[in-house]
Design a protein around this motif. Structure first.
Motif, PDB file in Angstrom:
ATOM      1  N   SER A  99      12.063  -0.312  19.809  1.00 43.27           N
ATOM      2  CA  SER A  99      13.266  -0.192  18.988  1.00 43.27           C
ATOM      3  C   SER A  99      14.442   0.224  19.862  1.00 43.27           C
ATOM      4  N   PRO A 100      14.954  -0.698  20.683  1.00 42.76           N
ATOM      5  CA  PRO A 100      16.062  -0.347  21.577  1.00 42.76           C
ATOM      6  C   PRO A 100      17.298   0.083  20.806  1.00 42.76           C
ATOM      7  N   ALA A 101      18.115   0.898  21.461  1.00 40.96           N
ATOM      8  CA  ALA A 101      19.266   1.512  20.792  1.00 40.96           C
ATOM      9  C   ALA A 101      20.256   0.488  20.263  1.00 40.96           C
ATOM     10  N   TYR A 102      20.355  -0.682  20.904  1.00 40.14           N
ATOM     11  CA  TYR A 102      21.371  -1.653  20.488  1.00 40.14           C
ATOM     12  C   TYR A 102      21.074  -2.278  19.129  1.00 40.14           C
ATOM     13  N   LEU A 103      19.865  -2.099  18.602  1.00 42.54           N
ATOM     14  CA  LEU A 103      19.558  -2.652  17.278  1.00 42.54           C
ATOM     15  C   LEU A 103      20.419  -2.017  16.193  1.00 42.54           C
ATOM     16  N   LYS A 104      20.955  -0.831  16.475  1.00 42.50           N
ATOM     17  CA  LYS A 104      21.799  -0.147  15.494  1.00 42.50           C
ATOM     18  C   LYS A 104      23.134  -0.855  15.294  1.00 42.50           C
ATOM     19  N   ILE A 105      23.535  -1.694  16.246  1.00 48.29           N
ATOM     20  CA  ILE A 105      24.823  -2.388  16.113  1.00 48.29           C
ATOM     21  C   ILE A 105      24.633  -3.856  15.740  1.00 48.29           C
ATOM     22  N   PRO A 147      20.744  -5.713  10.210  1.00 47.97           N
ATOM     23  CA  PRO A 147      19.419  -5.158   9.898  1.00 47.97           C
ATOM     24  C   PRO A 147      18.339  -6.232   9.974  1.00 47.97           C
ATOM     25  N   GLY A 148      17.196  -5.850  10.505  1.00 46.81           N
ATOM     26  CA  GLY A 148      16.079  -6.774  10.613  1.00 46.81           C
ATOM     27  C   GLY A 148      16.048  -7.569  11.904  1.00 46.81           C
ATOM     28  N   THR A 149      17.066  -7.427  12.745  1.00 46.44           N
ATOM     29  CA  THR A 149      17.081  -8.141  14.020  1.00 46.44           C
ATOM     30  C   THR A 149      16.010  -7.582  14.947  1.00 46.44           C
ATOM     31  N   GLN A 150      15.297  -8.470  15.607  1.00 48.00           N
ATOM     32  CA  GLN A 150      14.256  -8.065  16.544  1.00 48.00           C
ATOM     33  C   GLN A 150      14.857  -7.861  17.939  1.00 48.00           C
ATOM     34  N   PRO A 151      14.184  -7.095  18.796  1.00 48.30           N
ATOM     35  CA  PRO A 151      14.679  -6.919  20.171  1.00 48.30           C
ATOM     36  C   PRO A 151      14.890  -8.262  20.863  1.00 48.30           C
ATOM     37  N   LEU A 152      15.951  -8.348  21.638  1.00 46.51           N
ATOM     38  CA  LEU A 152      16.337  -9.596  22.294  1.00 46.51           C
ATOM     39  C   LEU A 152      16.331  -9.423  23.809  1.00 46.51           C
ATOM     40  N   TYR A 182      22.971 -13.996  26.022  1.00 41.48           N
ATOM     41  CA  TYR A 182      23.905 -14.865  25.305  1.00 41.48           C
ATOM     42  C   TYR A 182      23.572 -14.919  23.813  1.00 41.48           C
ATOM     43  N   GLU A 183      22.294 -14.918  23.495  1.00 45.45           N
ATOM     44  CA  GLU A 183      21.898 -14.850  22.089  1.00 45.45           C
ATOM     45  C   GLU A 183      22.323 -13.516  21.490  1.00 45.45           C
ATOM     46  N   PHE A 184      22.129 -12.450  22.267  1.00 50.28           N
ATOM     47  CA  PHE A 184      22.521 -11.118  21.803  1.00 50.28           C
ATOM     48  C   PHE A 184      24.027 -11.044  21.547  1.00 50.28           C
ATOM     49  N   LEU A 185      24.833 -11.519  22.501  1.00 55.23           N
ATOM     50  CA  LEU A 185      26.286 -11.452  22.354  1.00 55.23           C
ATOM     51  C   LEU A 185      26.780 -12.340  21.218  1.00 55.23           C
ATOM     52  N   ASP A 186      26.096 -13.456  20.995  1.00 54.77           N
ATOM     53  CA  ASP A 186      26.477 -14.345  19.892  1.00 54.77           C
ATOM     54  C   ASP A 186      26.272 -13.648  18.552  1.00 54.77           C
ATOM     55  N   ILE A 187      25.129 -12.968  18.406  1.00 51.80           N
ATOM     56  CA  ILE A 187      24.847 -12.238  17.161  1.00 51.80           C
ATOM     57  C   ILE A 187      25.817 -11.075  16.996  1.00 51.80           C
TER      58      ILE A 187
END
Length: 346
Positions: free
Chosen positions: A154-160, A163-168, A172-177
């Protein structure tokens, strides 16, 4: 570590925690009171660029001086605000304690190869050096990687993220989301991943670092990217300290794995972490990997000039010696000739 460094006093503090600033102020005042023969005590604050030296002094001044105190030192989010040694800043009236602020002290060279490159990225992430020296996507990618290493479940960036997003793992996928979540769009409705990367880095500096450090079930703990230790697996240092580490069979994220580790385990891991870092620094000193090519060229030229100077000095010494021998030889010959002529006259 007190036993290893008996002549040093280490105090961990955060400028935005009032209790830490009060404790540090009491520490400085206590030292001043134990030296009554000195009319005042002067403190010099040194450190890497943009780590909060001026901010810390402003906070200490607010605690140590009664009444409203305006900000005495300029601060900013980028390195280089303090460019020279400041005027003295009064931190306490009784006893008198003054402080000097100083510009950031930067390493002349960050190192060779991957370790040096990674060190530069780390400094750019904390704004220790100008982040413009690095591509913002590269900074975001490295930060994403380190947060995944710190807590893969559960990395800290999931808080931003939604909800329900899995670790990435794909930046580029992360920045797009993230851009979609923040509503950062360019013309044509294209998601602005560059702005999202800047926001992500700023979030980590202002808030995300505290979120990551406060993660309860992360197996990796530490003070930062260079000082981390693994609490999941026992080590020889734990056994020597008589500590009991969490069982390897305990699943990460389970209730049992979230139990607070033995204090001796944390202490042993911290000391082992510091010792590894010191060995690494010593290794860089020994193999010269902390010296840049420019410094190597300067050093080689200095050595060459020193050799030339020594050779010239030896040559001149030899000439002087030969001259002295010739002079003494000539004088001896003249004296001998005079003695011979005088003997002949007699």
């Amino acid at each position: 570590m007190a036993a290893k460094y008996p002549d040093q006093r280490v105090f961990f503090a955060s400028w935005n925690k009032t209790r830490d600033i009060k404790a540090l102020n009491e520490l400085l005042v206590g030292i001043a009171k134990h030296t009554p023969h000195a009319p005042e005590m002067n403190v010099l604050v040194v450190g890497m660029p943009n780590v909060g030296k001026s901010t810390l002094l402003n906070a200490l001044r607010n605690i140590g001086i009664a009444g409203p105190t305006p900000k005495a030192l300029r601060t900013g989010a980028h390195p280089g605000i303090t460019r020279s040694l400041s005027t003295r800043l009064k931190l306490s009236i009784d006893p008198l304690v003054y402080a000097w602020d100083s510009p950031g002290v930067m390493l002349p060279f960050l190192g060779k190869g991957e370790s040096g490159a990674e060190r530069g990225v780390k400094l750019a992430l904390i704004a220790g050096i100008k982040e413009g020296l690095y591509d913002i996507d590269a900074l975001a990618s490295y930060l994403l990687y380190r947060l995944n290493v710190l807590d893969p479940i559960s990395p800290a960036y999931l808080k931003i993220l939604p909800p329900g997003t899995q670790p990435l793992t794909d930046v580029y996928e992360f920045l797009d989301i993230l851009a979609k979540r923040l509503g950062m769009l360019r013309r044509g409705g294209i998601r602005d991943t560059a702005r999202a990367a800047v926001w992500f880095v700023q979030w980590w500096r202002n808030e995300g670092g505290f979120v990551a450090a406060a993660t309860e079930h992360a197996a990796v703990r530490g003070w930062g990217f260079d000082f981390q230790w693994d609490l999941a697996n026992p080590s020889d240092s734990d056994k020597s300290a008589g500590a009991v580490a969490p069982s390897d069979a305990t699943a990460v994220g389970s209730d049992k794995s979230q139990e607070r580790p033995d204090e001796a385990v944390i202490q042993a891991r911290m000391e082992a972490c510091i010792e590894r870092f010191e060995r690494g620094v010593d290794g860089e000193e020994d193999d010269g990997s902390n010296v840049s090519k420019t410094q190597e060229k300067k050093q080689a030229r200095t050595e060459l000039l020193a050799k030339r100077k020594a050779k010239a000095e030896r040559r001149w010494a030899k000439k002087i010696k030969c001259s002295i021998i010739w002079i003494f030889g000539k004088l001896s010959a003249d004296v001998s000739a005079k003695i011979s002529s005088r003997t002949a006259l007699d």
